[in-house]
Design a protein around this motif. Sequence first.
Motif, mmCIF file in Angstrom:
data_model
loop_
_atom_site.group_PDB
_atom_site.id
_atom_site.type_symbol
_atom_site.label_atom_id
_atom_site.label_comp_id
_atom_site.label_asym_id
_atom_site.label_seq_id
_atom_site.Cartn_x
_atom_site.Cartn_y
_atom_site.Cartn_z
ATOM 1 N N THR A 1 -24.553 52.176 -128.263
ATOM 2 C CA THR A 1 -24.243 53.096 -129.369
ATOM 3 C C THR A 1 -24.941 52.592 -130.631
ATOM 4 O OG1 THR A 1 -22.350 51.837 -130.115
ATOM 5 C CG2 THR A 1 -21.947 53.459 -128.383
ATOM 6 N N VAL A 2 -24.844 53.345 -131.716
ATOM 7 C CA VAL A 2 -25.477 52.889 -132.967
ATOM 8 C C VAL A 2 -24.826 51.609 -133.485
ATOM 9 C CG1 VAL A 2 -26.388 55.117 -133.760
ATOM 10 C CG2 VAL A 2 -24.072 54.453 -134.410
ATOM 11 N N PHE A 3 -23.552 51.403 -133.129
ATOM 12 C CA PHE A 3 -22.871 50.174 -133.578
ATOM 13 C C PHE A 3 -23.307 48.988 -132.724
ATOM 14 C CE2 PHE A 3 -19.868 53.750 -134.257
ATOM 15 C CZ PHE A 3 -19.949 53.787 -135.637
ATOM 16 N N GLU A 4 -23.437 49.230 -131.428
ATOM 17 C CA GLU A 4 -23.785 48.138 -130.511
ATOM 18 C C GLU A 4 -25.247 47.720 -130.631
ATOM 19 O OE1 GLU A 4 -20.506 49.556 -127.166
ATOM 20 O OE2 GLU A 4 -22.578 50.240 -127.058
ATOM 21 N N ALA A 5 -26.091 48.681 -130.987
ATOM 22 C CA ALA A 5 -27.522 48.377 -131.065
ATOM 23 C C ALA A 5 -27.937 47.878 -132.453
ATOM 24 C CB ALA A 5 -28.332 49.619 -130.697
ATOM 25 N N ALA A 6 -26.961 47.797 -133.367
ATOM 26 C CA ALA A 6 -27.310 47.450 -134.751
ATOM 27 C C ALA A 6 -27.738 45.999 -134.898
ATOM 28 C CB ALA A 6 -26.114 47.729 -135.662
ATOM 29 N N ASP A 7 -28.641 45.773 -135.829
ATOM 30 C CA ASP A 7 -29.022 44.422 -136.223
ATOM 31 C C ASP A 7 -27.774 43.748 -136.821
ATOM 32 O OD1 ASP A 7 -31.774 42.927 -137.324
ATOM 33 O OD2 ASP A 7 -29.976 42.521 -138.512
ATOM 34 N N PRO A 8 -27.599 42.438 -136.635
ATOM 35 C CA PRO A 8 -26.395 41.794 -137.197
ATOM 36 C C PRO A 8 -26.245 41.993 -138.708
ATOM 37 C CG PRO A 8 -27.613 40.272 -135.803
ATOM 38 C CD PRO A 8 -28.431 41.512 -135.878
ATOM 39 N N ALA A 9 -27.360 42.259 -139.393
ATOM 40 C CA ALA A 9 -27.291 42.448 -140.839
ATOM 41 C C ALA A 9 -26.815 43.848 -141.230
ATOM 42 C CB ALA A 9 -28.664 42.182 -141.455
ATOM 43 N N GLU A 10 -26.681 44.729 -140.251
ATOM 44 C CA GLU A 10 -26.309 46.119 -140.536
ATOM 45 C C GLU A 10 -25.059 46.502 -139.754
ATOM 46 O OE1 GLU A 10 -27.898 47.964 -142.699
ATOM 47 O OE2 GLU A 10 -29.659 46.701 -143.022
ATOM 48 N N LYS A 11 -24.413 47.566 -140.212
ATOM 49 C CA LYS A 11 -23.230 48.049 -139.488
ATOM 50 C C LYS A 11 -23.625 49.010 -138.367
ATOM 51 C CE LYS A 11 -19.781 46.350 -142.043
ATOM 52 N NZ LYS A 11 -18.678 45.548 -141.562
ATOM 53 N N ALA A 12 -24.721 49.722 -138.565
ATOM 54 C CA ALA A 12 -25.134 50.696 -137.553
ATOM 55 C C ALA A 12 -26.645 50.865 -137.594
ATOM 56 C CB ALA A 12 -24.458 52.036 -137.813
ATOM 57 N N VAL A 13 -27.201 51.250 -136.455
ATOM 58 C CA VAL A 13 -28.620 51.613 -136.425
ATOM 59 C C VAL A 13 -28.773 52.848 -137.319
ATOM 60 C CG1 VAL A 13 -30.390 52.661 -134.957
ATOM 61 C CG2 VAL A 13 -29.054 50.725 -134.118
ATOM 62 N N HIS A 14 -29.755 52.835 -138.183
ATOM 63 C CA HIS A 14 -29.832 53.954 -139.123
ATOM 64 C C HIS A 14 -31.243 54.146 -139.649
ATOM 65 C CE1 HIS A 14 -29.560 50.509 -141.874
ATOM 66 N NE2 HIS A 14 -30.360 51.239 -142.622
ATOM 67 N N PHE A 15 -31.451 55.259 -140.316
ATOM 68 C CA PHE A 15 -32.626 55.391 -141.176
ATOM 69 C C PHE A 15 -32.136 55.974 -142.484
ATOM 70 C CE2 PHE A 15 -33.815 59.814 -141.823
ATOM 71 C CZ PHE A 15 -33.000 60.467 -140.914
ATOM 72 N N ASN A 16 -32.919 55.734 -143.527
ATOM 73 C CA ASN A 16 -32.495 56.136 -144.856
ATOM 74 C C ASN A 16 -33.334 57.321 -145.323
ATOM 75 O OD1 ASN A 16 -31.183 56.108 -147.276
ATOM 76 N ND2 ASN A 16 -32.343 54.382 -148.121
ATOM 77 N N PRO A 17 -32.795 58.536 -145.277
ATOM 78 C CA PRO A 17 -33.616 59.674 -145.691
ATOM 79 C C PRO A 17 -33.968 59.596 -147.170
ATOM 80 C CG PRO A 17 -31.346 60.355 -145.291
ATOM 81 C CD PRO A 17 -31.433 58.918 -144.910
ATOM 82 N N GLN A 18 -35.190 59.976 -147.473
ATOM 83 C CA GLN A 18 -35.641 59.941 -148.865
ATOM 84 C C GLN A 18 -35.445 61.300 -149.524
ATOM 85 O OE1 GLN A 18 -36.732 56.948 -150.511
ATOM 86 N NE2 GLN A 18 -35.605 56.337 -148.679
#
Lengths: 376, 293
Positions: A98-115
């Motif tokens: 999931t986005v939580f399980e695949a997240a980098d330890p520095a982040e809460k979830a796998v994400h992208f930041n829309p501009q």
Amino acid sequence: MATVKNWQLDRQMDYPYEEHRPKKQWAIVFDLNKCIGCQTCSLACKTTWTSGKGQEYMFWNNVETKPWGSYPLAWDVRVLEKLGYQHWDKNKPYSGKTVFEAADPAEKAVHFNPQDEDWMYPNRGEDDCTGNVSGGKYLTLPHDNWFFYLPRTCAHCTYPACLAACPRKAIYKREEDGIVLIDQSRCKGYQECVRACPYKKSMYNPYTRVSEKCVGCYPAVEEGKQPMCVQNCIGKIRIMGFINPPWNAREDNPVDYLVHKKELALPYYPQLGLEPNIYYVPPIHANREYLIQMFGPKVEEVIENYKKIKNDPITQGLLVLMGSTDNIIHRFKVSEGSAYAFDEKGDQIVRVPVTEPLFIRTPWDEKLGVIRNNTP
Amino acid sequence: MKKIYALMVVSYLLWGQGLWAEGLIAKYVKEDLSKLNLEALFWKEVTPETIQLIAQPMVAPRPQKTLTEKLWVQVVHNGEWMAFRFKWKDKEKSEAGPLGKFSDAVAIQFPVKEKEVPPIFMGAKDSPVHILHWRAQYQKDKEKGFQTMKDIYPNMNMDMYPLEFANQYSHDEMLKKITEEQREVFVSGKSAGNPQSFQKIKGVDEMMAEGFGSSSVIENTRAEAQGIWQKKGKEGEWVVQISRPLALEGGSILKAGQKSFMAFAVWQGGEGEVGCRKSVTMTWVPLIIEDKK
């Protein structure tokens, strides 16, 4: 990380907070076979909630044409790309991350930041078909070239990524109805929720400098009314109610009936792991691989279930109750050709015929001795 | 990965303790420090101390790397006011505004209770810290007024906002009386009284916190701040002054001739730093306040 149960994935998963299901869970079911992309829901929402300063491009409810449309730009493609390839076998628990399980330890979830510019084209790709329908083509099911409308609100997820990512804990999920809200007095506009929500339903208001999101029309819900996007849907494709987890499903609850009992509706992108609470009756004409990606491996079975409705008067009854009342339907029943909806107290809200009575108006008017025509 | 982080933190703590055994000296000067002057002569007589910063390592979301490694700090006081002058490298000026854009910022943190040093990371329950937080965005507010949508997006066009049809020229008597406050009742941040949604007239926020994510703004701060970004070749730097009365009632009370502690944080908004994504000091830096002469 806590371990929580995600019934949509049929397994336990990691989430930053303990599992805590609300007393009731707000949910909407959309029948995508009936959506005509008229955007009346978008406008109902916009005029109710987001007509102010800083909300010029803010659509808590939007309708995008799939596969080309997206708001913000390519949100789905970019989130899936970030998550990477994941696997899910039919009739088995989700084996990917999931986005939580695949997240980098520095982040809460796998994400992208829309501009900024990603939010500027809310109707990009509108009505665009996957390809040209050239001469000699004939209709198949699913269609060779296709598109469908995808109306979207906040999914008031059981495991919201926005809530997980907010360092100020300014986002909370209401105990009474499961609606997820951003505390407008505590938000500091870090936009962590905008980054983290994979569905991109947290939005930043540059005028107030805080983030905002769909409030599930909670003032209406508190009065026993359905949200404005549901009330105003002219295609009558939506029903809002309260969903139970499958182990507590009630057959006379309209949302439980559609999602659990009949398995006619599926959550979208369940593999992301948020247990979203908007459910879709998948479009029967669209490309199956695309639908599997969006709704999971059960989609073919669900489409087959949908095709069986023609012999199922109870489901037919429930589908005609959709859009027949502004009130939240807590219980329904179908008997003797009528569908009945009841509120929380058990009082009847509405009765509708499952099949509308048919009157045949002959071209010849016996009484007046004239031919009827439809010219005004 | 976690082990490497832990090792980094421990080694930094040990190193930091040695480096800051003596601390920063707040030099006594006979100047009016309530007035902001980045180029005042007395700054030339105070040697800037170099403070080492590290990417905030404790809570997610956190930055992947340290963007601001060094912060140069000068401190003076006149018995009533204390002034800080900060300098750090930042290749671009970022003032936030549009979606996805963040502001450059610096913050100083002080213990609140006398003889008690709270946990460095924004204190803890019943062990509060007092923070002065300057942002380039707040400074823009101070200089140019609250940023409207037209300021943020100069080319935007909007036909009408709610209740804008109602003004002093309306024919209806009731509509003539619609106030700006009534118009803004639909602007949720403002109607909820969120300090973020109002003009920052001082350029700096004064806050109390009892742990990460718990900061709350104190109204009517007496602190003042002024910053300037200047280009240095291909690089650039911020120079920021924050001045505060030694005694901030309800916050931290500093006294001439005594010792206290400070901690610092810097954000590079242009690189997406905001909130927990920041560079910080990992240990409290002793602050030695010179006695009045």
